[in-house]
Scaffold this motif. Sequence first.
Motif, PDB file in Angstrom:
ATOM      1  N   SER A 124       0.825  -1.204   0.000  1.00 19.23           N
ATOM      2  CA  SER A 124       0.000   0.000   0.000  1.00 19.23           C
ATOM      3  C   SER A 124       0.858   1.252   0.000  1.00 19.23           C
ATOM      4  O   SER A 124       2.028   1.231   0.410  1.00 19.23           O
ATOM      5  CB  SER A 124      -0.915   0.004   1.225  1.00 19.23           C
ATOM      6  OG  SER A 124      -1.900  -0.992   1.130  1.00 19.23           O
ATOM      7  N   ASN A 125       0.255   2.343  -0.445  1.00 16.65           N
ATOM      8  CA  ASN A 125       0.904   3.647  -0.410  1.00 16.65           C
ATOM      9  C   ASN A 125       0.310   4.455   0.731  1.00 16.65           C
ATOM     10  O   ASN A 125      -0.914   4.556   0.863  1.00 16.65           O
ATOM     11  CB  ASN A 125       0.689   4.393  -1.736  1.00 16.65           C
ATOM     12  CG  ASN A 125       1.420   3.730  -2.895  1.00 16.65           C
ATOM     13  OD1 ASN A 125       2.598   3.416  -2.786  1.00 16.65           O
ATOM     14  ND2 ASN A 125       0.720   3.508  -3.995  1.00 16.65           N
ATOM     15  N   TYR A 126       1.180   5.024   1.559  1.00 14.84           N
ATOM     16  CA  TYR A 126       0.745   5.786   2.718  1.00 14.84           C
ATOM     17  C   TYR A 126       1.189   7.246   2.585  1.00 14.84           C
ATOM     18  O   TYR A 126       2.341   7.526   2.232  1.00 14.84           O
ATOM     19  CB  TYR A 126       1.346   5.203   4.003  1.00 14.84           C
ATOM     20  CG  TYR A 126       0.951   3.776   4.286  1.00 14.84           C
ATOM     21  CD1 TYR A 126      -0.273   3.476   4.875  1.00 14.84           C
ATOM     22  CD2 TYR A 126       1.795   2.718   3.952  1.00 14.84           C
ATOM     23  CE1 TYR A 126      -0.652   2.167   5.132  1.00 14.84           C
ATOM     24  CE2 TYR A 126       1.428   1.404   4.202  1.00 14.84           C
ATOM     25  CZ  TYR A 126       0.213   1.141   4.793  1.00 14.84           C
ATOM     26  OH  TYR A 126      -0.152  -0.161   5.037  1.00 14.84           O
ATOM     27  N   LYS A 127       0.276   8.136   2.893  1.00 13.25           N
ATOM     28  CA  LYS A 127       0.582   9.568   2.893  1.00 13.25           C
ATOM     29  C   LYS A 127       0.009  10.176   4.173  1.00 13.25           C
ATOM     30  O   LYS A 127      -1.200  10.113   4.401  1.00 13.25           O
ATOM     31  CB  LYS A 127      -0.024  10.252   1.668  1.00 13.25           C
ATOM     32  CG  LYS A 127       0.204  11.763   1.621  1.00 13.25           C
ATOM     33  CD  LYS A 127      -0.436  12.367   0.358  1.00 13.25           C
ATOM     34  CE  LYS A 127      -0.266  13.879   0.308  1.00 13.25           C
ATOM     35  NZ  LYS A 127      -0.894  14.453  -0.915  1.00 13.25           N
TER      36      LYS A 127
ATOM     37  N   LEU B  31      -4.415  10.441   7.324  1.00  9.31           N
ATOM     38  CA  LEU B  31      -3.614   9.384   6.719  1.00  9.31           C
ATOM     39  C   LEU B  31      -4.352   8.865   5.493  1.00  9.31           C
ATOM     40  O   LEU B  31      -5.506   8.463   5.591  1.00  9.31           O
ATOM     41  CB  LEU B  31      -3.384   8.242   7.715  1.00  9.31           C
ATOM     42  CG  LEU B  31      -2.650   7.008   7.180  1.00  9.31           C
ATOM     43  CD1 LEU B  31      -1.230   7.353   6.754  1.00  9.31           C
ATOM     44  CD2 LEU B  31      -2.646   5.890   8.222  1.00  9.31           C
ATOM     45  N   GLU B  32      -3.680   8.919   4.353  1.00  7.46           N
ATOM     46  CA  GLU B  32      -4.260   8.361   3.127  1.00  7.46           C
ATOM     47  C   GLU B  32      -3.626   7.003   2.871  1.00  7.46           C
ATOM     48  O   GLU B  32      -2.397   6.878   2.830  1.00  7.46           O
ATOM     49  CB  GLU B  32      -4.028   9.293   1.943  1.00  7.46           C
ATOM     50  CG  GLU B  32      -4.787  10.614   2.045  1.00  7.46           C
ATOM     51  CD  GLU B  32      -4.484  11.551   0.881  1.00  7.46           C
ATOM     52  OE1 GLU B  32      -4.609  11.109  -0.281  1.00  7.46           O
ATOM     53  OE2 GLU B  32      -4.105  12.702   1.145  1.00  7.46           O
ATOM     54  N   ILE B  33      -4.457   5.977   2.724  1.00  9.85           N
ATOM     55  CA  ILE B  33      -4.004   4.631   2.385  1.00  9.85           C
ATOM     56  C   ILE B  33      -4.539   4.325   0.998  1.00  9.85           C
ATOM     57  O   ILE B  33      -5.752   4.178   0.807  1.00  9.85           O
ATOM     58  CB  ILE B  33      -4.499   3.585   3.399  1.00  9.85           C
ATOM     59  CG1 ILE B  33      -4.055   3.959   4.821  1.00  9.85           C
ATOM     60  CG2 ILE B  33      -3.986   2.193   3.027  1.00  9.85           C
ATOM     61  CD1 ILE B  33      -4.570   3.017   5.902  1.00  9.85           C
ATOM     62  N   ASP B  34      -3.631   4.318   0.026  1.00 13.65           N
ATOM     63  CA  ASP B  34      -4.035   4.136  -1.376  1.00 13.65           C
ATOM     64  C   ASP B  34      -5.110   5.143  -1.764  1.00 13.65           C
ATOM     65  O   ASP B  34      -6.083   4.814  -2.447  1.00 13.65           O
ATOM     66  CB  ASP B  34      -4.517   2.702  -1.619  1.00 13.65           C
ATOM     67  CG  ASP B  34      -3.412   1.676  -1.405  1.00 13.65           C
ATOM     68  OD1 ASP B  34      -2.239   2.020  -1.630  1.00 13.65           O
ATOM     69  OD2 ASP B  34      -3.727   0.545  -0.997  1.00 13.65           O
ATOM     70  N   GLY B  35      -4.942   6.370  -1.295  1.00  8.79           N
ATOM     71  CA  GLY B  35      -5.833   7.459  -1.670  1.00  8.79           C
ATOM     72  C   GLY B  35      -7.081   7.601  -0.823  1.00  8.79           C
ATOM     73  O   GLY B  35      -7.823   8.575  -0.971  1.00  8.79           O
ATOM     74  N   VAL B  36      -7.329   6.647   0.076  1.00  7.50           N
ATOM     75  CA  VAL B  36      -8.502   6.715   0.954  1.00  7.50           C
ATOM     76  C   VAL B  36      -8.116   7.450   2.235  1.00  7.50           C
ATOM     77  O   VAL B  36      -7.155   7.074   2.921  1.00  7.50           O
ATOM     78  CB  VAL B  36      -9.021   5.303   1.298  1.00  7.50           C
ATOM     79  CG1 VAL B  36     -10.196   5.392   2.268  1.00  7.50           C
ATOM     80  CG2 VAL B  36      -9.428   4.559   0.032  1.00  7.50           C
ATOM     81  N   GLN B  37      -8.858   8.498   2.581  1.00  3.83           N
ATOM     82  CA  GLN B  37      -8.545   9.311   3.751  1.00  3.83           C
ATOM     83  C   GLN B  37      -9.018   8.647   5.046  1.00  3.83           C
ATOM     84  O   GLN B  37     -10.157   8.203   5.144  1.00  3.83           O
ATOM     85  CB  GLN B  37      -9.198  10.687   3.638  1.00  3.83           C
ATOM     86  CG  GLN B  37      -8.585  11.576   2.577  1.00  3.83           C
ATOM     87  CD  GLN B  37      -9.202  12.967   2.592  1.00  3.83           C
ATOM     88  OE1 GLN B  37     -10.375  13.141   2.868  1.00  3.83           O
ATOM     89  NE2 GLN B  37      -8.391  13.968   2.299  1.00  3.83           N
TER      90      GLN B  37
ATOM     91  N   GLU C 135       4.750   8.851   2.712  1.00  7.55           N
ATOM     92  CA  GLU C 135       4.968  10.242   2.330  1.00  7.55           C
ATOM     93  C   GLU C 135       4.646  11.127   3.532  1.00  7.55           C
ATOM     94  O   GLU C 135       3.508  11.162   3.993  1.00  7.55           O
ATOM     95  CB  GLU C 135       4.094  10.631   1.138  1.00  7.55           C
ATOM     96  CG  GLU C 135       4.312  12.077   0.686  1.00  7.55           C
ATOM     97  CD  GLU C 135       3.407  12.494  -0.459  1.00  7.55           C
ATOM     98  OE1 GLU C 135       3.297  13.718  -0.714  1.00  7.55           O
ATOM     99  OE2 GLU C 135       2.791  11.598  -1.096  1.00  7.55           O
ATOM    100  N   ASP C 136       5.666  11.793   4.039  1.00  6.10           N
ATOM    101  CA  ASP C 136       5.501  12.665   5.200  1.00  6.10           C
ATOM    102  C   ASP C 136       5.156  14.062   4.695  1.00  6.10           C
ATOM    103  O   ASP C 136       6.018  14.913   4.506  1.00  6.10           O
ATOM    104  CB  ASP C 136       6.803  12.674   6.010  1.00  6.10           C
ATOM    105  CG  ASP C 136       6.662  13.369   7.358  1.00  6.10           C
ATOM    106  OD1 ASP C 136       5.523  13.725   7.734  1.00  6.10           O
ATOM    107  OD2 ASP C 136       7.694  13.552   8.040  1.00  6.10           O
ATOM    108  N   ASN C 137       3.867  14.265   4.460  1.00  3.23           N
ATOM    109  CA  ASN C 137       3.388  15.517   3.859  1.00  3.23           C
ATOM    110  C   ASN C 137       3.221  16.587   4.939  1.00  3.23           C
ATOM    111  O   ASN C 137       2.189  16.643   5.613  1.00  3.23           O
ATOM    112  CB  ASN C 137       2.065  15.260   3.133  1.00  3.23           C
ATOM    113  CG  ASN C 137       1.548  16.492   2.410  1.00  3.23           C
ATOM    114  OD1 ASN C 137       2.323  17.279   1.887  1.00  3.23           O
ATOM    115  ND2 ASN C 137       0.242  16.652   2.382  1.00  3.23           N
TER     116      ASN C 137
END
Length: 210
Positions: free
Chosen positions: A7-10, A60-66, A36-38
């Motif tokens: 997964s992608n994390y932001k 926190l966005e996990i694969d674009g889900v907030q 991604e530490d935004n």
Amino acid sequence: MEGGIMSNYKLTYFDINGGRAEPLRIGFHIAGIDFEDNRISFPEFAELRSSMPFNAVPVLEIDGVQITQSNAMSRFIGKKAGLYPVDDVQALYCDEVLEAFEDLTHYIVRTFGLQGEELKLAREKLVDGWMSTYLKGLEKLLQRGGGEYYADNQLTMADIRSFVQIRSLCSGSLDHIPVDIVQRVAPGLVEHQARIGSDSRIAGYYATHG
């Protein structure tokens, strides 16, 4: 891995080393999970907040889900990092500490935006009232856990949240909050903060992230 796929994390939060997102950043580091530490400025937050579910950070966005709610995120990341108890009662102890620190944070945040004498009086009232109550109560929770950790006889997200928040209270960054407030009211929390800060996993985070 979510469903076998990486997964992608932001993580979006203010550009400060502290606050509600700091335990999450540390948790990701310990888990060895890239994210991604935004870090955003306060003016940027004013522009972005309407796009956030509760007009607040961290998000926190996990694969674009907030995802919202820092304690929920702490449990999620804590499980991935081995920083959240498997035992139900120990998990309860950990949750209790996370929620207590969140309550204390709410009382502190209520004073943000005040100025001058109004700020001074509000902070003095906070120090003598809820802040002292919560610090004393949290020290009792630490003692219940054995004095070294809050739960599970090992490092958990509860310890990391405590480390971040007690360090902030002792830093002098909040006007009219005495830097020795924790030492006077709950000295065990200061000792805990120093001990957790010396843990190689925590020290390793700050060695690479400043």
